[in-house]
Design a protein around this motif. Structure first.
Motif, PDB file in Angstrom:
ATOM      1  N   GLU A 182       9.783   7.226  -3.057  1.00 26.27           N
ATOM      2  CA  GLU A 182      10.219   8.597  -2.786  1.00 26.27           C
ATOM      3  C   GLU A 182      11.394   8.642  -1.819  1.00 26.27           C
ATOM      4  O   GLU A 182      12.232   9.533  -1.887  1.00 26.27           O
ATOM      5  N   ASN A 183      11.444   7.689  -0.904  1.00 26.19           N
ATOM      6  CA  ASN A 183      12.464   7.691   0.146  1.00 26.19           C
ATOM      7  C   ASN A 183      13.442   6.531  -0.002  1.00 26.19           C
ATOM      8  O   ASN A 183      13.996   6.056   1.002  1.00 26.19           O
ATOM      9  N   LEU A 184      13.662   6.087  -1.215  1.00 25.54           N
ATOM     10  CA  LEU A 184      14.498   4.915  -1.443  1.00 25.54           C
ATOM     11  C   LEU A 184      15.944   5.124  -0.986  1.00 25.54           C
ATOM     12  O   LEU A 184      16.508   4.279  -0.283  1.00 25.54           O
ATOM     13  N   LEU A 185      16.531   6.248  -1.327  1.00 30.34           N
ATOM     14  CA  LEU A 185      17.927   6.495  -0.955  1.00 30.34           C
ATOM     15  C   LEU A 185      18.117   6.566   0.566  1.00 30.34           C
ATOM     16  O   LEU A 185      19.004   5.871   1.102  1.00 30.34           O
ATOM     17  N   PRO A 186      17.288   7.350   1.292  1.00 30.68           N
ATOM     18  CA  PRO A 186      17.456   7.345   2.756  1.00 30.68           C
ATOM     19  C   PRO A 186      17.245   5.961   3.375  1.00 30.68           C
ATOM     20  O   PRO A 186      17.957   5.578   4.302  1.00 30.68           O
ATOM     21  N   LEU A 187      16.296   5.198   2.843  1.00 35.62           N
ATOM     22  CA  LEU A 187      16.054   3.858   3.382  1.00 35.62           C
ATOM     23  C   LEU A 187      17.252   2.939   3.144  1.00 35.62           C
ATOM     24  O   LEU A 187      17.640   2.174   4.024  1.00 35.62           O
ATOM     25  N   ASN A 206       0.817  -1.216   0.000  1.00 39.12           N
ATOM     26  CA  ASN A 206       0.000   0.000   0.000  1.00 39.12           C
ATOM     27  C   ASN A 206       0.849   1.263   0.000  1.00 39.12           C
ATOM     28  O   ASN A 206       0.345   2.338  -0.288  1.00 39.12           O
ATOM     29  N   TYR A 207       2.118   1.138   0.334  1.00 42.44           N
ATOM     30  CA  TYR A 207       2.992   2.302   0.492  1.00 42.44           C
ATOM     31  C   TYR A 207       4.171   2.287  -0.483  1.00 42.44           C
ATOM     32  O   TYR A 207       5.226   2.840  -0.188  1.00 42.44           O
ATOM     33  N   VAL A 208       3.992   1.687  -1.645  1.00 41.55           N
ATOM     34  CA  VAL A 208       5.069   1.617  -2.625  1.00 41.55           C
ATOM     35  C   VAL A 208       5.512   3.014  -3.041  1.00 41.55           C
ATOM     36  O   VAL A 208       6.715   3.282  -3.197  1.00 41.55           O
ATOM     37  N   ASP A 209       4.569   3.943  -3.203  1.00 46.01           N
ATOM     38  CA  ASP A 209       4.929   5.306  -3.613  1.00 46.01           C
ATOM     39  C   ASP A 209       5.794   5.994  -2.562  1.00 46.01           C
ATOM     40  O   ASP A 209       6.752   6.692  -2.888  1.00 46.01           O
ATOM     41  N   VAL A 210       5.494   5.790  -1.294  1.00 47.19           N
ATOM     42  CA  VAL A 210       6.297   6.380  -0.214  1.00 47.19           C
ATOM     43  C   VAL A 210       7.692   5.747  -0.198  1.00 47.19           C
ATOM     44  O   VAL A 210       8.689   6.447  -0.009  1.00 47.19           O
ATOM     45  N   LEU A 211       7.746   4.446  -0.413  1.00 48.42           N
ATOM     46  CA  LEU A 211       9.044   3.769  -0.446  1.00 48.42           C
ATOM     47  C   LEU A 211       9.898   4.268  -1.611  1.00 48.42           C
ATOM     48  O   LEU A 211      11.098   4.457  -1.464  1.00 48.42           O
TER      49      LEU A 211
END
Length: 120
Positions: free
Chosen positions: A83-88, A76-81
């Motif tokens: 957007e924040n791929l590099l920090p994660l 459900n949160y693929v878009d949030v992931l």
């Protein structure tokens, strides 16, 4: 009857830990309280490992199934992931390296302490 007793012990500890969680003036997850309560009961020999071994082995054997709902809900949160791929990735890499380093240090320290104990 043995299986029902094991289920009763495990779920009884879960229920008691949930009740304790509600009464505590600070936040502590019921799962942590339950593990500490089970540890205390095992150390005090009120509950023996034979009392819960069969059912706990079954639950541990099927543990991956308990993570399926959490894993699916991540979709459900693929878009949030995205957007924040590099920090994660940075957080995961740093925490992995830190965990590895602390584990190596702990194993080396434990080995040294065991060697000192054998010499005496």
């Amino acid at each position: 009857m043995k299986l029902l007793t094991q289920i009763g012990i495990i779920f009884g500890i879960c229920w008691i830990s949930t009740c304790i969680e509600r009464v505590l003036p600070f936040t502590l997850p019921a799962s942590i309280i339950g593990m500490l309560l089970l540890l205390a009961l095992l150390l005090a020999r009120v509950v023996k490992t034979e009392h819960i071994r069969e059912k706990s082995d079954y639950l541990l054997g099927n543990l991956p199934f308990f993570f399926i709902p959490a894993s699916v809900s991540i979709l459900n949160y693929v878009d949030v992931l995205r957007e924040n791929l590099l920090p994660l990735l940075v957080i995961c890499t740093v925490s992995l390296a830190a965990t590895f380093a602390v584990t190596v240090w702990t194993v080396r320290l434990t080995s040294r302490l065991l060697e000192r104990g054998k010499r005496r």
